[in-house]
Design a protein around this motif. Structure first.
Motif, PDB file in Angstrom:
ATOM      1  N   ASP A 131     -28.354  42.714   7.944  1.00 46.92           N
ATOM      2  CA  ASP A 131     -29.340  42.468   8.998  1.00 46.92           C
ATOM      3  C   ASP A 131     -28.628  42.561  10.352  1.00 46.92           C
ATOM      4  O   ASP A 131     -28.790  41.719  11.212  1.00 46.92           O
ATOM      5  CB  ASP A 131     -30.003  41.095   8.804  1.00 46.92           C
ATOM      6  N   TYR A 181     -26.896  39.469  11.720  1.00 44.18           N
ATOM      7  CA  TYR A 181     -27.581  38.172  11.608  1.00 44.18           C
ATOM      8  C   TYR A 181     -27.370  37.598  10.205  1.00 44.18           C
ATOM      9  O   TYR A 181     -28.046  36.673   9.777  1.00 44.18           O
ATOM     10  CB  TYR A 181     -29.064  38.281  11.975  1.00 44.18           C
ATOM     11  N   HIS A 201     -29.012  30.276   8.389  1.00 46.61           N
ATOM     12  CA  HIS A 201     -28.626  30.910   7.133  1.00 46.61           C
ATOM     13  C   HIS A 201     -27.256  31.545   7.312  1.00 46.61           C
ATOM     14  O   HIS A 201     -26.775  31.697   8.437  1.00 46.61           O
ATOM     15  CB  HIS A 201     -29.652  31.975   6.731  1.00 46.61           C
ATOM     16  N   PHE A 254     -39.262  38.749   5.871  1.00 49.78           N
ATOM     17  CA  PHE A 254     -39.116  40.199   5.692  1.00 49.78           C
ATOM     18  C   PHE A 254     -39.881  40.720   4.468  1.00 49.78           C
ATOM     19  O   PHE A 254     -39.674  41.846   4.025  1.00 49.78           O
ATOM     20  CB  PHE A 254     -37.631  40.582   5.571  1.00 49.78           C
ATOM     21  N   PHE A 262     -35.195  35.025   5.105  1.00 47.49           N
ATOM     22  CA  PHE A 262     -35.120  36.401   5.600  1.00 47.49           C
ATOM     23  C   PHE A 262     -34.754  37.304   4.405  1.00 47.49           C
ATOM     24  O   PHE A 262     -35.449  37.262   3.405  1.00 47.49           O
ATOM     25  CB  PHE A 262     -34.170  36.485   6.798  1.00 47.49           C
ATOM     26  N   ARG A 312     -27.433  31.290  22.224  1.00 50.44           N
ATOM     27  CA  ARG A 312     -28.823  31.522  21.857  1.00 50.44           C
ATOM     28  C   ARG A 312     -28.869  31.118  20.392  1.00 50.44           C
ATOM     29  O   ARG A 312     -28.055  31.573  19.584  1.00 50.44           O
ATOM     30  CB  ARG A 312     -29.159  32.994  22.057  1.00 50.44           C
ATOM     31  N   ASP A 352     -30.362  31.175  16.904  1.00 52.81           N
ATOM     32  CA  ASP A 352     -31.247  32.021  16.108  1.00 52.81           C
ATOM     33  C   ASP A 352     -32.141  31.194  15.189  1.00 52.81           C
ATOM     34  O   ASP A 352     -31.686  30.231  14.573  1.00 52.81           O
ATOM     35  CB  ASP A 352     -30.378  32.960  15.255  1.00 52.81           C
ATOM     36  N   SER A 353     -33.389  31.584  15.084  1.00 52.36           N
ATOM     37  CA  SER A 353     -34.330  30.961  14.138  1.00 52.36           C
ATOM     38  C   SER A 353     -34.202  29.441  14.188  1.00 52.36           C
ATOM     39  O   SER A 353     -34.278  28.765  13.154  1.00 52.36           O
ATOM     40  CB  SER A 353     -34.060  31.440  12.706  1.00 52.36           C
ATOM     41  N   GLU A 405     -34.429  29.941  19.703  1.00 53.26           N
ATOM     42  CA  GLU A 405     -35.515  30.857  19.335  1.00 53.26           C
ATOM     43  C   GLU A 405     -36.565  30.088  18.541  1.00 53.26           C
ATOM     44  O   GLU A 405     -36.266  29.485  17.517  1.00 53.26           O
ATOM     45  CB  GLU A 405     -34.957  32.007  18.484  1.00 53.26           C
ATOM     46  N   PHE A 415     -43.058  30.743  15.214  1.00 54.35           N
ATOM     47  CA  PHE A 415     -44.166  29.977  14.650  1.00 54.35           C
ATOM     48  C   PHE A 415     -44.656  28.826  15.539  1.00 54.35           C
ATOM     49  O   PHE A 415     -45.840  28.555  15.595  1.00 54.35           O
ATOM     50  CB  PHE A 415     -43.842  29.423  13.252  1.00 54.35           C
ATOM     51  N   HIS A 471     -34.223  42.327  20.809  1.00 50.20           N
ATOM     52  CA  HIS A 471     -33.868  43.336  19.808  1.00 50.20           C
ATOM     53  C   HIS A 471     -34.792  43.309  18.603  1.00 50.20           C
ATOM     54  O   HIS A 471     -34.512  43.948  17.608  1.00 50.20           O
ATOM     55  CB  HIS A 471     -32.429  43.055  19.358  1.00 50.20           C
ATOM     56  N   ASP A 472     -35.864  42.547  18.653  1.00 47.28           N
ATOM     57  CA  ASP A 472     -36.735  42.386  17.481  1.00 47.28           C
ATOM     58  C   ASP A 472     -38.078  43.079  17.617  1.00 47.28           C
ATOM     59  O   ASP A 472     -38.991  42.818  16.835  1.00 47.28           O
ATOM     60  CB  ASP A 472     -36.982  40.893  17.201  1.00 47.28           C
ATOM     61  N   ARG A 476     -38.368  47.207  15.227  1.00 48.33           N
ATOM     62  CA  ARG A 476     -37.198  46.612  15.890  1.00 48.33           C
ATOM     63  C   ARG A 476     -36.211  47.686  16.352  1.00 48.33           C
ATOM     64  O   ARG A 476     -35.407  47.438  17.244  1.00 48.33           O
ATOM     65  CB  ARG A 476     -36.498  45.630  14.933  1.00 48.33           C
ATOM     66  N   ARG A 513     -33.217  48.509  19.817  1.00 45.60           N
ATOM     67  CA  ARG A 513     -31.810  48.680  19.432  1.00 45.60           C
ATOM     68  C   ARG A 513     -31.305  50.090  19.699  1.00 45.60           C
ATOM     69  O   ARG A 513     -30.257  50.478  19.190  1.00 45.60           O
ATOM     70  CB  ARG A 513     -31.673  48.359  17.939  1.00 45.60           C
TER      71      ARG A 513
HETATM   72  O1  ISL Z   1     -40.689  33.657  13.045  1.00 43.96           O
HETATM   73  C1  ISL Z   1     -41.027  34.746  13.331  1.00 43.96           C
HETATM   74  C2  ISL Z   1     -42.445  35.058  13.556  1.00 43.96           C
HETATM   75  O2  ISL Z   1     -43.097  34.027  14.226  1.00 43.96           O
HETATM   76  C3  ISL Z   1     -40.039  35.827  13.461  1.00 43.96           C
HETATM   77  O3  ISL Z   1     -40.334  36.631  14.555  1.00 43.96           O
HETATM   78  C4  ISL Z   1     -38.658  35.250  13.616  1.00 43.96           C
HETATM   79  O4  ISL Z   1     -38.629  34.419  14.732  1.00 43.96           O
HETATM   80  C5  ISL Z   1     -37.665  36.299  13.796  1.00 43.96           C
HETATM   81  O5  ISL Z   1     -37.750  37.250  12.775  1.00 43.96           O
HETATM   82  C6  ISL Z   1     -36.292  35.685  13.778  1.00 43.96           C
HETATM   83  O6  ISL Z   1     -35.415  36.617  14.289  1.00 43.96           O
HETATM   84  C7  ISL Z   1     -34.059  36.301  14.343  1.00 43.96           C
HETATM   85  O7  ISL Z   1     -33.534  35.984  13.085  1.00 43.96           O
HETATM   86  C8  ISL Z   1     -33.527  37.039  12.128  1.00 43.96           C
HETATM   87  C9  ISL Z   1     -32.949  38.338  12.677  1.00 43.96           C
HETATM   88  O8  ISL Z   1     -33.218  39.386  11.803  1.00 43.96           O
HETATM   89  C10 ISL Z   1     -33.502  38.669  14.044  1.00 43.96           C
HETATM   90  O9  ISL Z   1     -32.886  39.818  14.565  1.00 43.96           O
HETATM   91  C11 ISL Z   1     -33.281  37.467  14.905  1.00 43.96           C
HETATM   92  O10 ISL Z   1     -33.653  37.661  16.226  1.00 43.96           O
HETATM   93  C12 ISL Z   1     -32.717  36.559  10.968  1.00 43.96           C
HETATM   94  O11 ISL Z   1     -31.487  36.071  11.429  1.00 43.96           O
END
Ligand code: ISL
Length: 576
Positions: free
Chosen positions: A61, A64, A104, A150, A169, A203, A205-206, A261, A264, A336-337, A428, A432
Motif C-alpha cells: 500500500d 502505508y 496497523h 479496500f 485495509f 500526520r 494515519d487512520s 486523519e 467516518f 494522495h487518496d 488515488r 500520486r
Molecule cells: O475512512 C475512510 C472513508 O471515510 C477512508 O477514506 C480512510 O480514511 C482512508 O482510506 C485512510 O487512508 C489512509 O490510510 C490507508 C492508506 O492506504 C491511505 O493512503 C492513507 O491516507 C491505510 O494506511
C-alpha cells in the motif's frame, strides 16, 4: 481571539515520496531528490513539508504498510539521508512532518510475525485474533461481518493457529490492538526515535480507527452484501481519546504538532472533541468531508455530483465551529487518496484550467486554519485524461473496486463505463502522478531512459514547473503571490474572524466570505466562483471607496457594489 502558535502559521506542502524527484534513475522518487528541491519548495513560500511514509515496507500500500518504523525503504534512502533532510529544512527555517501509521503494520513487521507464530506468543494480543464462527451447516465464518475499506472481509484466516486476524485495509495490513499497553509503549518508542532526530510533528494515519469497540460486534446490515461497513464499531471507539491524550504527552515534550486523519467521523460534536483546545488532544484534523464532496454517501466510487453548495456548507461549518470550541483545523482540498481537486471541484478544461487552479488556491489561502497543499497543485496538475485506459491505473483501491464491479456485473458495458468515469475522477493514482518539473523526458521527474514507477501525465509538456517559474501570471506565480499575502496578513487570513456572505447575495454557485483581523480591524471579502459561467455578485460593503482589490485571477468586472465573476473567477478585496 485565537492564541498564536507556530503550527497555526505553518503552510504545509505534502510530498508523496515515490512521485516527487528521482535522483538516482530507478524510477522512484527518493529522499536525496527531495533534498535537492528544498530551495524550490522554500521559494514557493511554504514552511513545512509533510512526507507520506518512507519507512521500510513491502509496499503493498505504497508504504502505508510498515515493516520497520526505524528504517527507511531502501530505494528512498537511509536514516542518515532523512537526518540531512531534517537538518537542511531546519537551517532554512522549515519543518518536517512525518506520516505516523500506527493503526496497523505490515504483516512483515516483526511484531506481527511474532504475534502470528503461536496463540501464546507474548505479542499475540498486539493484534486482533479471534476464533472462527460456524454457520448451521458447519462452514467456517469470519468472527464478524466487517468489510475492509479496500473491499472484502476485514478478517483473514491463519491456518497455523486456526484463528482469524483483523485487517481493516489490505490483508497484509493487520490492525494493531491499541488496548494492549505493551504495544502502545513500543509504538511510543518508535515515535520518540523520530522526534529525537528532530521531526517536528506527525500526520496520524487512520487516526480514529485506533480504538475499536471491545466486543467487535457485527456492523449494521444495510444491504444483502456479505460484508457490511461496521465503521460504527471501529471508528472513534470508546478509548480513542485516552490513547490520544497519552500520545499528546509525548508530543508536548517536543513541541511537536499533530494532524489526525479522521475517516467516518464528520459531525460537529465528535470532531470538536479531537481539537477543542482545552481537551489537549490533537492540534488539528483532516475531516474527510472535503474530499468526499462528489462521493455517494456510502461509497467512494459511487457518484454524487459536486455542487458548490457542498463546499459552502462544509466551509461555513468548520470555520464557525473552530472558534466556538477554541479549536483549530486544517484547510485542504487534495491528498494522495483521491483525484485532483482541480479536476473534481474546478475544471481542467484548457480554457478554465489556469483560472480554476488559482481560484482553488485562493480558497486554501484565505481561510482560517493550517493550509495543506499537495505537490503539483502549485502548477495546476490535473487528473490523467480520459484517453488513458485501465492499464494506467495501478492503485490497489481503484483496482479492487473495478475488479469487484467486473465480477458482479459480468462486464456490463454501461456499468463498466460508469466505473471508468469514477476512476477517471477519483482514483488515488491521480494524486500520486509524478511531479512535472519540465518538458524533458519523464517530465524531469526521472532521468531519460528510465521508466517511472507510474504513468507520467502526458500534459507535462504544457504544465510543468520550468514553464511557470518565471511567469508571475502563471498558476505558480499566483500561488507565490497568495502565499506571500497569507504571510503578510497573518492576523487577517490565519487568525481573523470568519463571516459567510449570504447565498442570497452571492448566488448559489459562488462561495463568499468576509474575514476580519482582531488586531487591526482590517477586513477582506473573498468571492469564489465554482462554476464555468459568469456570476454577478452584489456585495453591499465593498464600495469602491472603502475597499481595494488585493488579489484576483481576473482583471475586469470589479465595480462598486457588485462584482462580475468570470468563470472560476476569484476576487479578494481588502478594506483600505
Ligand atoms: O475512512 C475512510 C472513508 O471515510 C477512508 O477514506 C480512510 O480514511 C482512508 O482510506 C485512510 O487512508 C489512509 O490510510 C490507508 C492508506 O492506504 C491511505 O493512503 C492513507 O491516507 C491505510 O494506511
Amino acid at each position: 481571539v485565537p492564541e498564536k502558535a507556530w503550527w497555526k502559521e505553518a503552510v504545509v506542502y505534502q510530498i508523496y515520496p515515490a512521485s516527487f524527484k528521482d535522483s538516482n534513475g530507478d524510477g522512484l522518487g527518493d529522499v536525496p531528490g527531495i533534498i535537492s528541491k528544498i530551495p524550490y519548495i522554500k521559494s514557493l513560500g511554504v514552511n513545512t513539508i509533510w512526507l507520506s511514509p518512507i519507512f521500510a515496507s513491502p509496499q503493498n500500500d505504497m508504504g502505508y504498510d510498515i515493516s520497520d518504523y526505524r528504517s527507511i525503504h531502501a530505494p528512498y534512502g537511509t536514516v542518515e539521508d532523512v537526518q540531512v533532510l531534517i537538518d537542511q529544512l531546519h537551517s532554512n527555517d522549515m519543518r518536517l512532518l512525518m506520516d505516523l501509521v500506527v493503526n496497523h503494520t505490515s504483516d512483515e513487521h516483526d511484531w506481527f510475525k511474532e504475534s502470528r507464530s503461536s496463540k501464546d506468543n507474548p505479542k499475540r494480543d498486539w493484534y486482533f485474533w479471534r476464533d472462527p464462527k460456524y454457520d448451521s451447516e458447519g462452514n467456517r465464518k469470519e468472527p464478524n461481518n466487517w468489510r475492509s475499506i479496500f473491499g472484502g472481509s476485514a478478517w483473514h484466516f491463519d491456518e497455523q493457529t486456526g484463528q482469524y486476524y483483523l485487517a481493516l485495509f489490505l490483508p497484509s495490513q493487520p490492525d494493531l490492538n491499541w488496548s494492549n499497553e505493551d504495544m502502545r509503549k513500543a509504538s511510543y518508542d518508535d515515535i520518540r526515535f523520530w522526534l529525537d532526530r528532530g521531526v517536528d510533528g506527525f500526520r496520524i494515519d487512520s487516526m480514529n480507527l485506533m480504538s475499536k469497540h471491545p466486543d467487535l460486534p457485527d456492523g449494521k446490515v444495510v444491504d444483502d452484501e456479505p460484508y457490511q461497513s461496521g465503521a460504527e464499531f471501529f471508528a472513534s471507539g470508546p478509548k480513542m481519546h485516552d490513547y490520544i491524550r497519552e500520545m499528546r504527552a509525548i508530543f508536548d515534550e517536543y513541541d511537536a504538532m499533530t494532524v489526525g486523519e479522521l475517516g467516518f467521523t464528520k459531525d460537529e460534536q465528535s470532531v470538536s472533541e479531537y481539537v477543542a483546545n482545552d481537551r489537549h488532544e490533537l492540534n488539528m484534523v483532516f475531516t474527510g468531508d472535503i474530499v468526499d464532496m462528489d462521493f455517494d454517501p456510502d461509497s467512494k466510487y459511487g457518484r454524487d455530483d459536486f455542487h458548490p453548495r457542498k463546499i459552502r456548507h462544509i466551509t461555513n461549518m468548520w470555520q464557525r465551529v473552530m472558534p466556538k470550541v477554541n479549536g483549530w483545523n486544517s484547510v485542504y482540498l487534495d491528498n494522495h487518496d483521491s483525484g485532483r481537486s482541480l479536476s473534481r471541484y474546478g475544471s481542467d478544461a484548457p480554457e478554465h484550467r489556469s483560472t480554476a487552479a488559482k481560484m482553488l488556491a485562493t480558497y486554501l489561502l484565505t481561510l482560517s486554519g493550517t493550509p495543506f497543499m499537495l505537490a503539483g497543485q502549485e502548477i495546476g496538475m490535473a487528473n490523467l485524461g480520459k484517453d488513458y485506459g485501465t492499464e494506467a491505473y495501478i492503485d490497489v483501491e481503484g483496482r479492487n473496486h473495478y475488479d469487484a464491479v467486473l465480477k458482479t456485473r459480468g462486464g456490463d458495458h454501461f456499468k463498466m463505463g460508469d466505473v471508468m468515469r469514477e476512476i477517471q475522477l477519483k482514483s488515488r493514482d491521480h494524486g500520486r502522478l509524478p511531479m512535472q518539473w519540465d518538458d524533458s523526458a519523464n517530465a524531469g521527474f526521472s532521468p531519460e531512459g528510465t521508466t517511472p514507477w507510474m504513468t507520467v501525465n502526458k500534459d507535462y509538456i504544457d504544465w510543468n514547473v520550468a514553464s511557470q517559474v518565471d511567469d508571475p501570471d502563471s498558476v505558480l506565480g499566483y500561488w507565490r503571490k497568495m502565499l506571500a499575502l497569507r504571510k503578510e496578513y497573518t492576523d487577517l487570513f490565519t487568525y481573523g474572524s470568519y463571516k459567510p456572505l449570504s447565498e442570497l447575495d452571492t448566488g448559489e454557485m459562488v462561495l463568499g466570505y468576509e474575514r476580519e483581523s482582531f488586531e487591526t480591524g482590517k477586513r477582506a471579502v473573498v468571492l469564489l466562483n465554482f462554476s464555468d459561467k459568469e456570476q454577478k455578485v452584489h456585495v453591499e460593503s465593498p464600495s469602491r471607496e472603502e475597499y481595494e482589490v488585493l488579489v484576483s485571477n481576473q482583471e475586469n468586472g470589479i465595480k462598486a457594489g457588485y462584482v462580475t465573476l468570470e468563470p472560476y473567477g476569484a476576487v479578494t478585496l481588502v478594506s483600505k
